[in-house]
Enzyme design. Structure first.
Site, short mmCIF file in Angstrom:
data_model
loop_
_atom_site.label_atom_id
_atom_site.label_comp_id
_atom_site.label_asym_id
_atom_site.label_seq_id
_atom_site.Cartn_x
_atom_site.Cartn_y
_atom_site.Cartn_z
CB ALA A 39 2.39 5.26 1.48
CG ASP A 148 4.65 4.14 9.64
OD1 ASP A 148 5.46 4.92 10.20
OD2 ASP A 148 3.70 4.53 8.94
#
Length: 310
Positions: A39, A148
């Protein structure tokens, strides 16, 4: 669907052989190939002065600054090799005049943890559990949550064999909202907790990492998430010694990585003690499992000690 502005700028798609020169430090990097994208930006394999490195580039300057700050923070405890070494931070002005932020870090050459365990055996499950919990504890003590945590962000390197973090893009300061996550590893997705950055968030993802090792295709959530995940753990032979600890972590029992590591260590030692007491029970129907579990314990503890001493 939200589109990353970087993809709208065609010149960010770097090609092998292309040279990236820093605007401020004037160091040049020759692109060799693309390693991955997320991202925040895209990571490329490059060479500088004949040596390999990993270059991450993005038009999201603020997010890149956060990642750089994380890497700098980790360098304070770099002796523990929590993340890749940060080598350079700069800007690049493309031929079309667009400016991008980039940083260059150590290139960690290794292999995926799933493939490594498949080739070398389940004894390494305990090794990697202890190693990861050690590193997560230091990570948390530095004020960060990995966020993450997933198989894609881990790699097994050699000399000594050790699992390492390779992307800190989802790292979040403790107490804040998790900014980047992957649904399968996210306790919020499973309805088993919030997305607040705390050690327990990482420990949930830690369990999902080892579930994913044995369920590479993953699986969907259902109406009873806890029951589904518990059964997945129970059905994996290699996870049987650790199943209660893993279940405890899924429901948020452990406040710190150190607590969970201690329980994993207790399991390993208890298994070895049981094996020692029953070493003459080779004809017993349960002996094969006990022998295997005991062997796993010896290997796990041995490799773990080597990995933290070298």
């Amino acid at each position: 669907m939200k589109t990353n502005r970087a993809w709208k700028k065609q010149d960010i798609d770097l090609q092998p052989g292309q040279t990236i020169s820093g605007k401020w430090h004037h160091k040049s990097y020759i692109i060799k190939g693309r390693l991955g994208a997320g991202a925040i930006g895209t990571v490329y394999l490059c060479t500088v002065n004949g040596k390999h490195a990993a270059l991450k580039i993005s038009d999201k300057g603020t997010s890149m600054t956060v990642e750089v700050n994380v890497l700098k923070s980790l360098q304070k405890v770099q002796g523990n090799r929590l993340g890749p070494y940060l080598l350079d931070v700069d800007d690049w002005v493309s031929p079309q005049g667009n400016t991008y932020s980039f940083y260059v870090m150590e290139y960690l050459k290794g292999e995926e943890m799933t493939r490594f365990i498949q080739k070398n055996g389940s004894a390494w499950v305990g090794v990697f559990m202890l190693q990861l919990l050690d590193d997560l504890e230091r990570f948390h003590q530095s004020g960060w949550v990995f966020g993450d945590l997933k198989l894609d962000n881990l790699i097994v390197v050699h000399s000594p064999t050790k699992v390492r973090f390779i992307d800190v893009g989802g790292t979040t300061q403790i107490g804040r909202a998790i900014k980047e996550y992957t649904e399968f590893y996210d306790r919020g997705y499973w309805g088993m907790g919030t997305r607040r950055a705390e050690p327990r968030y990482d420990l949930f993802a830690f369990v999902m990492v080892f579930i994913n090792v044995f369920y590479p295709k993953r699986f969907d959530r259902g109406a009873q998430s806890e029951r589904i995940l518990f059964k997945k753990i129970d059905d994996v032979k290699a996870l049987i010694p650790y199943r209660q600890v893993l279940k405890n972590a899924l429901v948020g029992k452990y406040q710190t990585s150190a607590e969970m590591k201690q329980e994993i260590t207790n399991v390993l030692y208890s298994t070895q003690q049981r094996r020692s007491r029953k070493k003459n029970a080779k004809k017993d129907t349960h002996a094969p499992f006990l022998m295997e579990a005991g062997g796993v314990t010896i290997v796990a503890i041995g490799y773990y000690l080597v990995s933290i001493l070298i």
